[in-house]
Design a protein around this motif. Structure first.
Motif, short mmCIF file in Angstrom:
data_model
loop_
_atom_site.label_atom_id
_atom_site.label_comp_id
_atom_site.label_asym_id
_atom_site.label_seq_id
_atom_site.Cartn_x
_atom_site.Cartn_y
_atom_site.Cartn_z
N LEU A 139 0.83 -1.20 0.00
CA LEU A 139 0.00 0.00 0.00
C LEU A 139 0.86 1.25 0.00
CD1 LEU A 139 -2.82 1.24 0.09
CD2 LEU A 139 -2.74 1.07 2.59
N ALA A 140 1.98 1.22 0.71
CA ALA A 140 2.87 2.38 0.75
C ALA A 140 3.38 2.71 -0.65
CB ALA A 140 4.03 2.09 1.69
N LYS A 141 3.70 1.69 -1.43
CA LYS A 141 4.17 1.92 -2.80
C LYS A 141 3.07 2.54 -3.66
CE LYS A 141 7.62 -1.78 -2.73
NZ LYS A 141 8.00 -3.11 -3.28
N VAL A 142 1.85 2.08 -3.47
CA VAL A 142 0.72 2.66 -4.20
C VAL A 142 0.54 4.13 -3.81
CG1 VAL A 142 -1.78 2.56 -4.57
CG2 VAL A 142 -0.45 0.45 -4.45
N LEU A 143 0.61 4.41 -2.53
CA LEU A 143 0.43 5.78 -2.06
C LEU A 143 1.55 6.70 -2.54
CD1 LEU A 143 -0.92 5.14 1.56
CD2 LEU A 143 -2.21 5.96 -0.43
N ASP A 144 2.74 6.16 -2.74
CA ASP A 144 3.82 6.95 -3.31
C ASP A 144 3.48 7.38 -4.75
OD1 ASP A 144 5.38 6.83 -1.04
OD2 ASP A 144 6.58 5.13 -1.74
N ILE A 145 2.87 6.48 -5.49
CA ILE A 145 2.43 6.81 -6.85
C ILE A 145 1.32 7.86 -6.80
CG2 ILE A 145 1.30 5.88 -8.92
CD1 ILE A 145 2.81 3.24 -8.30
N TYR A 146 0.41 7.71 -5.84
CA TYR A 146 -0.66 8.70 -5.68
C TYR A 146 -0.08 10.07 -5.33
CZ TYR A 146 -4.57 5.34 -5.70
OH TYR A 146 -5.52 4.41 -6.05
N GLU A 147 0.94 10.07 -4.51
CA GLU A 147 1.57 11.34 -4.11
C GLU A 147 2.08 12.08 -5.34
OE1 GLU A 147 3.16 14.32 -1.43
OE2 GLU A 147 1.52 12.86 -1.36
N GLU A 148 2.71 11.34 -6.24
CA GLU A 148 3.21 11.95 -7.47
C GLU A 148 2.06 12.46 -8.32
OE1 GLU A 148 5.55 13.21 -10.68
OE2 GLU A 148 6.06 12.80 -8.57
N ARG A 149 1.03 11.66 -8.48
CA ARG A 149 -0.12 12.06 -9.29
C ARG A 149 -0.79 13.31 -8.70
NH1 ARG A 149 -2.68 13.07 -13.85
NH2 ARG A 149 -4.95 13.04 -13.61
N LEU A 150 -1.00 13.31 -7.40
CA LEU A 150 -1.73 14.40 -6.75
C LEU A 150 -0.87 15.66 -6.59
CD1 LEU A 150 -3.62 12.18 -4.19
CD2 LEU A 150 -4.68 13.51 -6.05
N SER A 151 0.40 15.58 -6.91
CA SER A 151 1.23 16.79 -6.96
C SER A 151 0.94 17.57 -8.24
CB SER A 151 2.71 16.42 -6.89
OG SER A 151 3.15 15.80 -8.10
N LYS A 152 0.24 16.93 -9.18
CA LYS A 152 -0.04 17.55 -10.48
C LYS A 152 -1.51 17.92 -10.67
CE LYS A 152 3.70 14.85 -12.54
NZ LYS A 152 4.05 13.75 -13.47
N SER A 153 -2.39 17.35 -9.88
CA SER A 153 -3.81 17.67 -9.99
C SER A 153 -4.46 17.53 -8.63
CB SER A 153 -4.51 16.75 -11.01
OG SER A 153 -4.43 15.40 -10.60
N LYS A 154 -5.53 18.27 -8.41
CA LYS A 154 -6.18 18.28 -7.10
C LYS A 154 -6.81 16.94 -6.78
CE LYS A 154 -9.50 20.95 -4.34
NZ LYS A 154 -10.44 22.11 -4.32
N TYR A 155 -7.37 16.30 -7.80
CA TYR A 155 -8.01 14.99 -7.63
C TYR A 155 -7.35 14.00 -8.58
CZ TYR A 155 -11.51 17.85 -5.26
OH TYR A 155 -12.14 18.73 -4.42
N GLY A 177 -8.58 5.59 10.62
CA GLY A 177 -9.37 5.52 11.85
C GLY A 177 -9.03 4.29 12.67
N PRO A 178 -9.91 3.29 12.66
CA PRO A 178 -9.73 2.14 13.56
C PRO A 178 -8.48 1.30 13.32
CG PRO A 178 -11.54 1.75 12.00
CD PRO A 178 -11.17 3.20 11.89
N MET A 179 -7.90 1.34 12.13
CA MET A 179 -6.67 0.58 11.90
C MET A 179 -5.44 1.29 12.47
SD MET A 179 -6.62 -1.49 8.33
CE MET A 179 -7.46 -0.46 7.16
N GLY A 180 -5.55 2.57 12.75
CA GLY A 180 -4.44 3.30 13.35
C GLY A 180 -3.27 3.53 12.42
N LYS A 181 -3.53 3.60 11.10
CA LYS A 181 -2.46 3.77 10.12
C LYS A 181 -2.48 5.17 9.49
CE LYS A 181 -1.09 -0.56 10.41
NZ LYS A 181 0.26 -0.94 10.93
N GLU A 182 -2.96 6.14 10.22
CA GLU A 182 -3.07 7.50 9.68
C GLU A 182 -1.76 8.06 9.15
OE1 GLU A 182 -5.35 11.62 10.90
OE2 GLU A 182 -4.32 10.50 12.48
N PRO A 183 -0.61 7.75 9.76
CA PRO A 183 0.66 8.28 9.21
C PRO A 183 0.92 7.89 7.76
CG PRO A 183 1.00 7.51 11.45
CD PRO A 183 -0.39 7.09 11.06
N MET A 184 0.36 6.80 7.30
CA MET A 184 0.56 6.43 5.90
C MET A 184 -0.02 7.48 4.96
SD MET A 184 -0.08 2.31 5.71
CE MET A 184 0.74 2.23 4.11
N VAL A 185 -1.06 8.16 5.41
CA VAL A 185 -1.67 9.24 4.63
C VAL A 185 -1.03 10.57 4.96
CG1 VAL A 185 -3.81 10.55 4.28
CG2 VAL A 185 -3.87 8.04 4.33
#
Length: 215
Positions: A139-155, A177-185
């Motif tokens: 999931l962290a690798k996916v979110l890294d890709i999202y970070e790059e994408r969202l640096s170029k567009s709002k959504y 929330g209940p998983m306690g993984k908020e730092p990933m976001v």
């Protein structure tokens, strides 16, 4: 006839409910308790032969895949509520592209984490720490890709909120929330801003109000 959505407490049906609220479509919900195995009842299996959620009924039409159901209602009611599909052919293609990314790249690891961290203990099963670690890394690798994408567009599909963003909300709520993984976001500047934006929509607040989570 009023639209019926089965299993509103859980994440996948909430995709459908969010879409209906954004489009201003009246609906009612039918409780299904996965922890008690109600999804394996013969009457439920007549509607959903795979025994999973959601199930949505619109008159004589029964649908049981959340993303297909979102697309159906977004198209059926495209002239009202929030435009969730995009206006041009290119925008619509990008929406579909990122819905597919959510389904094939984002959802598998976050679903595995949800089951291991939240549902396995509730079912009397032991959490598999190896599975948790492996899927957190995926999931962290996916979110890294999202970070790059969202640096170029709002959504995800551009500068407009769409089904591509909406589809992420229910399971990400479990994560932060209940998983306690908020730092990933929160550790990813653009992902964090995107999440703050989409999770603050009135439609999500209304969804949580009328369909509280199972745990």
């Amino acid at each position: 006839m009023v639209v019926k959505v089965y299993g509103p407490a859980y994440a996948s049906p909430k995709r459908v409910i969010l879409c209906l609220i954004e489009k201003g479509v009246e609906f009612e919900t039918v409780h299904v308790d996965l922890l008690k195995g109600e999804n394996r009842d013969p009457e439920f299996l007549k509607m959903q032969p795979f025994g999973s959620l959601p199930v949505t009924q619109d008159g004589d039409l029964t649908l049981f895949e959340s993303r297909a159901t979102m697309r159906y209602f977004a198209e059926k009611y495209k002239s009202q509520g929030t435009d969730l599909l995009g206006k041009t052919l290119e925008e619509k293609a990008l929406v579909d592209n990122w819905i597919d990314v959510e389904a094939t790249s984002f959802n598998p690891p976050i679903y595995a984490l949800t089951f291991q961290i939240l549902f396995a203990p509730a079912l009397g099963l032991t959490k598999d720490e190896k599975v948790i670690q492996e899927n957190e890394e995926k999931l962290a690798k996916v979110l890294d890709i999202y970070e790059e994408r969202l640096s170029k567009s709002k959504y995800l599909a551009g500068d407009f909120f769409s089904l591509a963003d909406l589809s992420h909300i229910p399971f990400t709520q479990y994560l932060v929330g209940p998983m306690g993984k908020e730092p990933m976001v929160k550790s990813r500047k653009h992902v964090s801003a995107w999440w703050d934006d989409i999770s603050s929509r009135p439609s999500w607040a209304k969804t949580l109000q009328i369909c509280p989570p199972p745990m």
